[in-house]
Design an enzyme around this catalytic site. Structure first.
Site, short mmCIF file in Angstrom:
data_model
loop_
_atom_site.label_atom_id
_atom_site.label_comp_id
_atom_site.label_asym_id
_atom_site.label_seq_id
_atom_site.Cartn_x
_atom_site.Cartn_y
_atom_site.Cartn_z
N GLY A 17 5.79 -8.64 -5.01
CA GLY A 17 6.22 -9.09 -5.62
C GLY A 17 7.68 -10.12 -4.31
NE ARG A 78 3.29 -7.80 -8.97
CZ ARG A 78 3.70 -6.94 -7.28
NH1 ARG A 78 2.77 -7.46 -6.64
NH2 ARG A 78 5.04 -6.97 -7.74
CG ASP A 109 -1.06 -4.14 3.03
OD1 ASP A 109 -1.18 -4.22 3.93
OD2 ASP A 109 -0.60 -2.74 2.69
CB THR A 131 7.00 -6.20 0.82
OG1 THR A 131 6.89 -4.77 0.10
CG2 THR A 131 6.33 -5.35 1.88
CG ASP A 133 7.64 -2.17 -2.26
OD1 ASP A 133 8.56 -1.89 -1.87
OD2 ASP A 133 6.47 -2.55 -2.52
CG ASP A 135 3.61 -1.23 0.47
OD1 ASP A 135 4.03 -2.68 1.00
OD2 ASP A 135 3.97 -0.62 -0.68
NE ARG A 177 2.96 -2.52 -5.96
CZ ARG A 177 2.06 -3.15 -6.33
NH1 ARG A 177 2.51 -4.23 -4.97
NH2 ARG A 177 1.58 -3.17 -6.93
CD GLN A 258 15.63 0.34 -6.14
OE1 GLN A 258 15.37 0.83 -5.42
NE2 GLN A 258 15.41 0.02 -7.73
#
Ligand code: ATP
Length: 326
Positions: A17, A78, A109, A131, A133, A135, A177, A258
């Protein structure tokens, strides 16, 4: 920094993303590489473009006027093929054919797993966490999170104004996510009454209904619920809550807004620092590293070890979010 002798050409790509600040990272990689006397090649549309040979020469002017822009000038994608052995082999061949001695991968990741696969075919990779996120387990910070959370926070403030005026209940779904970082940060920054986090959610809507009714009795004029993308189903949740409480309930899904927008100062500085650090790491002769932020410091880890690390939502912030929603 000393320049290693093995690296002549550095490649850079963005994958997964997009995140605000990726452009600042590309700019830093390109200009730092040139400052170290290296050639730079940009790979368009992540691993997908790599497999199609979409590789361009970059110079200092290729990255003019982008430090302040959202998105990624190299574009991103992706790529399912990259998860197969054949795809990984092809991708490694394409890197070698382009004469790239060190590849900088900017992404999450998943993108790092692609980079790890390339490293098994002898490609030297350095990854930068990018990212919205947050994460990426090995790093306390990921480029794009600060911008995204500020964008969401501003949007939630606006929904809150109208929610209070109409004494409504509002469910606002934020991205992230399967991780709850964006939801938790927005919940705290926006003073939400409920924050639904994928890491903890028990699907007990009756608890939410009871909380709404208690807060009404306390004189609260609105009830803001931040719902994480990983839980989803905000529209259905709104209908069920309205039916159970008798209070007008609306769902707003913030969605891709976002991801966009001009990066904040924090993201530009993090991206710039990590971009330069990635080039320094390659020039020092290090192999297969991930650049991370740990306790406010930028450092690097072995990619295989980095991918085995774990990270959890901060317990203290989760507990205080519940304490304050009275
Ligand atoms: P974001 O957090 O923004 O979604 P990400 O990098 O985690 O970023 P993914 O879609 O998970 O996003 O991964 C990006 C790309 O990396 C995938 O499309 C695929 O090409 C590659 N990739 C993901 N997982 C693997 C894997 N296990 N092995 C090889 N390549 C992978």
């Amino acid at each position: 920094m000393s320049s290693g002798s093995k690296i002549n050409t550095i490649g850079v790509l963005t994958s997964g993303g997009d995140a605000p600040g990726m452009n600042a990272a590309i700019r830093a990689v390109v200009r730092s590489a040139i400052a170290h006397g290296k050639k730079v090649k940009g790979i368009k549309r992540g691993y997908s473009g790599l497999l199609k040979g979409e590789i361009i020469d970059m110079d200092a002017r290729s990255v003019s006027d982008i430090v302040q822009r959202g998105g990624t000038i190299l574009q991103t994608a992706r790529c399912v093929e990259m998860t197969t052995k054949e795809g990984q082999e092809e991708a490694a061949k394409a890197i070698k054919a382009a004469g790239i001695d060190g590849l900088v991968v900017i992404g999450g990741d998943g993108s790092f797993r692609g980079a790890l696969a390339l490293s098994t075919y002898g490609v030297n990779v350095v990854c930068i966490p990018g990212t919205i996120d947050l994460d990426v387990s090995c790093s306390d910070y990921t480029i794009g999170f600060d911008t995204a959370v500020n964008t969401a926070m501003a949007a939630i403030d606006k929904v809150r104004d109208t929610s209070t005026s109409h004494q409504r209940c509002s469910i606002i779904e934020v991205m992230g996510r399967n991780a709850g970082y964006l939801a938790l940060w927005c919940g705290l920054a926006n003073g939400a009454e409920d924050i639904l986090l994928p890491e903890f959610y028990d699907f007990d809507e009756q608890k939410i209904v009871d909380h709404i009714m208690e807060n009404r009795k306390r004189g609260k004029k609105h009830h803001i619920i931040i719902n994480a993308e990983g839980i989803g189903h905000s529209m259905g949740m709104a209908q069920r809550i309205e039916a159970a409480t008798g209070l007008e309930t609306r769902a707003t899904i913030l969605g891709h807004m976002q991801r966009g927008g001009s990066p904040t100062c924090k993201d530009r500085v993090a991206a710039t620092t990590m971009g330069c650090y990635a080039v320094d790491t390659l020039c020092q002769g290090k192999k297969n590293r991930v650049i991370v932020e740990k306790r406010g410091m930028i450092t690097d880890f072995d990619i295989e070890e980095a991918l085995q690390m774990e990270k959890e939502l901060p317990e203290y912030q989760v507990s205080i979010s519940r304490e304050l929603a009275i």
